[in-house]
Design a protein around this motif. Structure first.
Motif, mmCIF file in Angstrom:
data_model
loop_
_atom_site.group_PDB
_atom_site.id
_atom_site.type_symbol
_atom_site.label_atom_id
_atom_site.label_comp_id
_atom_site.label_asym_id
_atom_site.label_seq_id
_atom_site.Cartn_x
_atom_site.Cartn_y
_atom_site.Cartn_z
ATOM 1 N N MET A 18 0.839 -1.198 0.000
ATOM 2 C CA MET A 18 0.000 0.000 0.000
ATOM 3 C C MET A 18 0.875 1.250 0.000
ATOM 4 N N THR A 19 0.584 2.164 -0.897
ATOM 5 C CA THR A 19 1.340 3.402 -0.997
ATOM 6 C C THR A 19 0.896 4.387 0.079
ATOM 7 N N ILE A 20 1.854 5.039 0.730
ATOM 8 C CA ILE A 20 1.536 6.111 1.669
ATOM 9 C C ILE A 20 1.293 7.383 0.871
ATOM 10 N N ARG A 21 0.193 8.058 1.173
ATOM 11 C CA ARG A 21 -0.160 9.280 0.439
ATOM 12 C C ARG A 21 -0.314 10.427 1.435
ATOM 13 N N LEU A 22 0.197 11.584 1.050
ATOM 14 C CA LEU A 22 0.190 12.762 1.906
ATOM 15 C C LEU A 22 -0.419 13.945 1.169
ATOM 16 N N TYR A 23 -1.159 14.780 1.908
ATOM 17 C CA TYR A 23 -1.580 16.043 1.308
ATOM 18 C C TYR A 23 -0.413 17.014 1.399
ATOM 19 N N ASP A 24 0.081 17.428 0.246
ATOM 20 C CA ASP A 24 1.228 18.321 0.159
ATOM 21 C C ASP A 24 0.724 19.750 -0.052
ATOM 22 N N THR A 25 0.963 20.604 0.941
ATOM 23 C CA THR A 25 0.497 21.990 0.857
ATOM 24 C C THR A 25 1.077 22.698 -0.359
ATOM 25 N N SER A 26 2.345 22.440 -0.665
ATOM 26 C CA SER A 26 2.985 23.147 -1.772
ATOM 27 C C SER A 26 2.398 22.755 -3.117
ATOM 28 N N ALA A 27 1.971 21.498 -3.273
ATOM 29 C CA ALA A 27 1.364 21.038 -4.525
ATOM 30 C C ALA A 27 -0.144 21.225 -4.534
ATOM 31 N N ARG A 28 -0.729 21.460 -3.335
ATOM 32 C CA ARG A 28 -2.183 21.603 -3.164
ATOM 33 C C ARG A 28 -2.938 20.375 -3.647
ATOM 34 N N GLN A 29 -2.356 19.230 -3.372
ATOM 35 C CA GLN A 29 -3.003 17.975 -3.737
ATOM 36 C C GLN A 29 -2.399 16.827 -2.931
ATOM 37 N N ILE A 30 -3.104 15.701 -2.949
ATOM 38 C CA ILE A 30 -2.597 14.492 -2.308
ATOM 39 C C ILE A 30 -1.582 13.846 -3.249
ATOM 40 N N ARG A 31 -0.413 13.508 -2.705
ATOM 41 C CA ARG A 31 0.662 12.923 -3.512
ATOM 42 C C ARG A 31 1.096 11.593 -2.933
ATOM 43 N N ASP A 32 1.480 10.676 -3.789
ATOM 44 C CA ASP A 32 2.127 9.453 -3.345
ATOM 45 C C ASP A 32 3.473 9.811 -2.730
ATOM 46 N N PHE A 33 3.803 9.205 -1.597
ATOM 47 C CA PHE A 33 5.077 9.492 -0.958
ATOM 48 C C PHE A 33 6.182 8.637 -1.561
ATOM 49 N N ALA A 34 7.222 9.312 -2.045
ATOM 50 C CA ALA A 34 8.413 8.637 -2.561
ATOM 51 C C ALA A 34 9.613 9.228 -1.843
ATOM 52 N N PRO A 35 10.291 8.467 -0.982
ATOM 53 C CA PRO A 35 11.376 9.023 -0.181
ATOM 54 C C PRO A 35 12.597 9.393 -1.011
ATOM 55 N N LEU A 36 13.341 10.360 -0.503
ATOM 56 C CA LEU A 36 14.588 10.762 -1.145
ATOM 57 C C LEU A 36 15.578 9.602 -1.159
ATOM 58 N N THR A 37 15.652 8.886 -0.040
ATOM 59 C CA THR A 37 16.517 7.708 0.084
ATOM 60 C C THR A 37 15.633 6.493 0.347
ATOM 61 N N PRO A 38 15.689 5.473 -0.493
ATOM 62 C CA PRO A 38 14.823 4.301 -0.300
ATOM 63 C C PRO A 38 14.937 3.733 1.120
ATOM 64 N N GLY A 39 13.764 3.492 1.728
ATOM 65 C CA GLY A 39 13.724 2.895 3.045
ATOM 66 C C GLY A 39 13.920 3.857 4.198
ATOM 67 N N CYS A 40 14.130 5.126 3.893
ATOM 68 C CA CYS A 40 14.384 6.125 4.929
ATOM 69 C C CYS A 40 13.421 7.309 4.772
ATOM 70 N N VAL A 41 13.086 7.942 5.884
ATOM 71 C CA VAL A 41 12.245 9.143 5.870
ATOM 72 C C VAL A 41 12.896 10.193 6.769
ATOM 73 N N SER A 42 13.046 11.398 6.256
ATOM 74 C CA SER A 42 13.588 12.500 7.044
ATOM 75 C C SER A 42 12.496 13.552 7.226
ATOM 76 N N ILE A 43 12.247 13.933 8.484
ATOM 77 C CA ILE A 43 11.160 14.861 8.814
ATOM 78 C C ILE A 43 11.692 15.983 9.700
ATOM 79 N N TYR A 44 11.371 17.222 9.341
ATOM 80 C CA TYR A 44 11.663 18.367 10.206
ATOM 81 C C TYR A 44 10.332 18.982 10.620
ATOM 82 N N LEU A 45 10.139 19.120 11.931
ATOM 83 C CA LEU A 45 8.919 19.712 12.463
ATOM 84 C C LEU A 45 9.260 20.956 13.260
ATOM 85 N N CYS A 46 8.587 22.063 12.962
ATOM 86 C CA CYS A 46 8.748 23.270 13.763
ATOM 87 C C CYS A 46 8.168 23.011 15.154
ATOM 88 N N GLY A 47 9.032 23.061 16.154
ATOM 89 C CA GLY A 47 8.631 22.731 17.506
ATOM 90 C C GLY A 47 8.195 23.942 18.303
#
Length: 294
Positions: free
Chosen positions: A1-30
């Protein structure tokens, strides 16, 4: 199953494709640690904890960075009002945020950098932006030239010429009223750090661009935060990072506000409820479910 995210910059739901296979990098304003957290403050951290856990469940190796803004105008004002050191205000409220995260079952971030611990990285970014013609020094402050970067305001889809001019208290020497401060010249009695342009302190936007670059590199997968940060904070983060030469975030994901009677929960409106008080009346898992439900 593909993970899908609503991307504010694209203004649509996009399939998630990581920059590096098997890894996810996330920055959250705390957190900006000027006060103890109410449930509106904590929703962002909780929502992205759910996202992070889901990626881990799906087998991804997740690097999750959530910063702490431990210096800003509100913290300095609170310190003066309470006759306490500014860093004392920050430490107390940072602990309160961590207690709230723990109570609601949020995993600790991979890295949790404080703004004041990354002045060197901020100076390096400002120097690079000045060299590339995107920033300038004036009266000891450093400003970003918003007209120097094509695509500025693409995240919020606004027209620069239609923006209301900010008040810019204490910000002198701007070439354009809409230019924003990356570094604020020192004022008497306020905390400050030395730079090639004189003593001062970081602007709110600069810290996140610099820390995201340090911990996640010039390009990473997901940048998160509340919808109230889209403008100006996230727009200005993008401007600084792009001007510096970074590709920056590939997906922009935002959580909605916690509201009461249709208004954003806010201390200034008097409609906020502290997490520490809420968990006395309700089981933490109930509050987690409530805040984590779309």
């Amino acid at each position: 199953m593909t993970i899908r995210l609503y991307d504010t910059s694209a203004r649509q739901i996009r399939d998630f494709a990581p920059l590096t296979p098997g890894c996810v990098s996330i920055y959250l304003c705390g957190a900006t640690v000027q006060a103890a957290p109410h449930i509106g403050h904590i929703r962002s951290g909780l929502n992205f904890d759910i996202m992070r856990r889901w990626f881990a469940y799906r087998g991804y190796d997740v690097t999750f960075v959530r910063n702490v803004t431990d210096i800003d105008d509100k913290i300095i004002k609170k310190a003066a009002e309470q006759n306490r050191p500014w860093w004392s205000i920050g430490y107390d409220n940072e602990r309160a945020f961590n207690d709230a995260y723990d109570a609601l079952g949020c995993l600790p971030p991979t890295y949790e950098p404080r703004a004041t611990g990354h002045i060197t990285e901020m100076v390096e970014m400002m120097r690079g932006l000045i060299e590339r013609g995107h920033a300038y020094e004036a009266d000891g402050s450093v400003y970003f030239d918003v007209r120097s970067l094509p695509g500025y305001l693409s995240l919020s889809n606004q027209d620069l010429d239609e923006l209301r001019q900010p008040a810019g208290e204490g910000e002198t020497g701007k070439r354009d009223p809409r230019d924003f401060a990356m570094w604020k010249a020192a004022r008497p009695g306020e905390p400050s750090w030395e730079t090639p342009w004189g003593r001062g302190r970081p602007g709110w936007h600069l810290e996140c661009s610099a820390m995201a670059h340090k911990y996640l590199g010039s390009e990473f997968d997901i940048h998160g935060g509340g919808i109230d940060l889209i403008f100006p904070h996230h727009e200005n983060e993008i401007a600084q990072a792009k001007g510096f030469g970074d590709a920056f975030a590939r997906y922009w994901v935002h959580n909605a506000w916690v509201t009461m009677s249709g208004e954003k929960m806010s201390k200034s409106l008097g409609n906020s409820v502290l997490v520490s008080e809420m968990v006395k009346a309700w089981r933490p898992v109930v509050l987690r479910y409530y805040l984590g439900t779309p």
